[in-house]
Write an enzyme that holds these catalytic residues in place. Structure first.
Site, PDB file in Angstrom:
ATOM      1  N   MET A  47       0.805  -1.218   0.000  1.00 21.22           N
ATOM      2  CA  MET A  47       0.000   0.000   0.000  1.00 21.22           C
ATOM      3  C   MET A  47       0.843   1.274   0.000  1.00 21.22           C
ATOM      4  SD  MET A  47      -2.766  -1.524  -0.358  1.00 21.22           S
ATOM      5  CE  MET A  47      -4.127  -0.399  -0.158  1.00 21.22           C
ATOM      6  N   ARG A  48       2.032   1.216  -0.554  1.00 22.60           N
ATOM      7  CA  ARG A  48       2.874   2.412  -0.701  1.00 22.60           C
ATOM      8  C   ARG A  48       3.088   2.691  -2.174  1.00 22.60           C
ATOM      9  NH1 ARG A  48       3.541   4.997   4.277  1.00 22.60           N
ATOM     10  NH2 ARG A  48       3.550   3.382   5.850  1.00 22.60           N
ATOM     11  N   ASN A  76       1.675  -5.057 -10.435  1.00 22.48           N
ATOM     12  CA  ASN A  76       0.774  -4.751  -9.317  1.00 22.48           C
ATOM     13  C   ASN A  76      -0.595  -5.342  -9.595  1.00 22.48           C
ATOM     14  OD1 ASN A  76      -0.180  -3.469  -6.930  1.00 22.48           O
ATOM     15  ND2 ASN A  76      -1.067  -1.825  -8.159  1.00 22.48           N
ATOM     16  N   HIS A  88      -4.566  -4.576  -8.699  1.00 21.62           N
ATOM     17  CA  HIS A  88      -5.389  -3.483  -8.175  1.00 21.62           C
ATOM     18  C   HIS A  88      -6.852  -3.930  -8.131  1.00 21.62           C
ATOM     19  CE1 HIS A  88      -6.501   0.570  -7.160  1.00 21.62           C
ATOM     20  NE2 HIS A  88      -7.485   0.471  -8.033  1.00 21.62           N
TER      21      HIS A  88
HETATM   22  C1  GAR Z   1      -6.029  -6.829  -2.634  1.00 25.27           C
HETATM   23  O1  GAR Z   1      -7.413  -6.648  -2.835  1.00 25.27           O
HETATM   24  C2  GAR Z   1      -5.244  -5.992  -3.615  1.00 25.27           C
HETATM   25  O2  GAR Z   1      -5.852  -5.882  -4.871  1.00 25.27           O
HETATM   26  C3  GAR Z   1      -5.237  -4.663  -2.908  1.00 25.27           C
HETATM   27  O3  GAR Z   1      -5.033  -4.974  -1.562  1.00 25.27           O
HETATM   28  C4  GAR Z   1      -5.591  -6.248  -1.290  1.00 25.27           C
HETATM   29  C5  GAR Z   1      -4.522  -7.095  -0.645  1.00 25.27           C
HETATM   30  O4  GAR Z   1      -5.037  -8.295  -0.188  1.00 25.27           O
HETATM   31  N1  GAR Z   1      -4.207  -3.800  -3.415  1.00 25.27           N
HETATM   32  C6  GAR Z   1      -4.338  -2.484  -3.493  1.00 25.27           C
HETATM   33  O5  GAR Z   1      -5.338  -1.888  -3.142  1.00 25.27           O
HETATM   34  C7  GAR Z   1      -3.131  -1.757  -4.051  1.00 25.27           C
HETATM   35  N2  GAR Z   1      -3.449  -0.391  -4.291  1.00 25.27           N
HETATM   36  P1  GAR Z   1      -4.050  -9.464   0.261  1.00 25.27           P
HETATM   37  O6  GAR Z   1      -3.069  -8.845   1.246  1.00 25.27           O
HETATM   38  O7  GAR Z   1      -4.961 -10.456   0.934  1.00 25.27           O
HETATM   39  O8  GAR Z   1      -3.375 -10.006  -0.970  1.00 25.27           O
END
Ligand code: GAR
Length: 257
Positions: free
Chosen positions: A135-136, A157, A159
């Site tokens: 998340m960075r 990535n 998203h």
């Molecule tokens: C996932 O939904 C991913 O798409 C999102 O964080 C979650 C992580 O879940 N990523 C973002 O929002 C990036 N901007 P996880 O830790 O269970 O894989």
């Protein structure tokens, strides 16, 4: 014989995408392994997932770095190879109308944090970096270090929205609250903007009257797990190519060969 891919993962949270990637290696769907997991958050549950199966982990404390910079910016040790003007010219996370101070703060604090990430990562030889719920935002300093020796970008990535709609930190929430009838997820290469790099693949699903934000997240995550593994497999088989569309000003886009 299928090629063998070495992956470094960066995470901030639960790590279910990381788990799906590990599972796809274990099941033989992809030949390769996760060789390290890094995080900005020492409490990330995904770190424990990795450690219990013997994958090396490390943490770079972004919060501390940012706080220290706020308190003692004159003592900050910027990396020797950090060139502010270069990073400033390349970044497209902030519009150029943003106060310069704000952009500089972002670029300098990230360069310090990212230099720490790179120090840990330099002890490994990796083919691809996957952001799995990291998340960075990454700055040009880090991105250029990773991509320098490769014609194809090397940071992917996932998203939780159908980009370019709803970039940022709450893709499913933003999609659901907007009243969209379709939600989805996107795997893309990372460029100098926020969730703006070339799209590799997307999956979509309908949002039903009966859905809640939680059910949308659950459905979306399940698609993420499949999609990310699929994109990594394509990368490992050298099947992802970047192409320039008709016009020179057009964005580069991805084709799968
Ligand atoms: C996932 O939904 C991913 O798409 C999102 O964080 C979650 C992580 O879940 N990523 C973002 O929002 C990036 N901007 P996880 O830790 O269970 O894989």
């Amino acid at each position: 014989m299928k090629p063998f891919i070495r992956i470094g993962a960066l995470i901030s949270g639960t790590g279910t995408n990381l788990q799906a990637i590990i599972d796809s290696f274990n099941s033989g769907k992809i030949q390769g392994k996760v060789i390290f997991v890094g995080s900005d958050n020492a409490q990330a549950k995904g770190l424990t997932r990795a450690e219990t199966i013997g994958i090396p982990t490390f943490v770079v404390d972004y919060n501390r770095i940012i706080q220290e910079y706020k308190n003692y910016s004159e003592q900050a040790q910027l990396p020797n190879d950090f060139v502010l003007e270069d990073a400033f010219a390349k970044q497209s996370i902030y519009p150029k109308s943003t106060p310069r101070e704000k952009i500089e703060f972002f670029l300098k604090t990230r360069a310090i944090a990212e230099c720490n990430l790179l120090k840990h990562m330099n002890s490994y030889s990796y083919d691809l970096i996957v952001l799995a719920g990291f998340m960075r935002k990454l700055s040009p300093y880090f991105i250029d270090h990773i991509n320098s020796a490769s014609a194809i970008p090397r940071i992917m990535n996932i998203h939780p929205a159908l980009l370019p709609a709803f970039p940022g930190t709450d893709g499913y929430g933003d999609t659901y609250r907007y009243g969209c009838k379709i939600a989805g997820c996107t795997v893309h290469f990372v460029d100098y903007g926020e969730d703006s790099g070339p799209i590799i693949a997307q999956r979509a699903f309908p949002i039903l009257e009966t859905d809640t934000l939680d059910s949308v997240k659950t459905k979306g995550l399940q698609l993420e797990w499949e999609l990310y593994a699929e994109c990594i497999r394509l990368f490992s088989e050298n099947r992802i190519q970047l192409v320039q569309k008709t016009h020179e000003k057009d964005r580069k886009s991805v084709i799968i060969i």
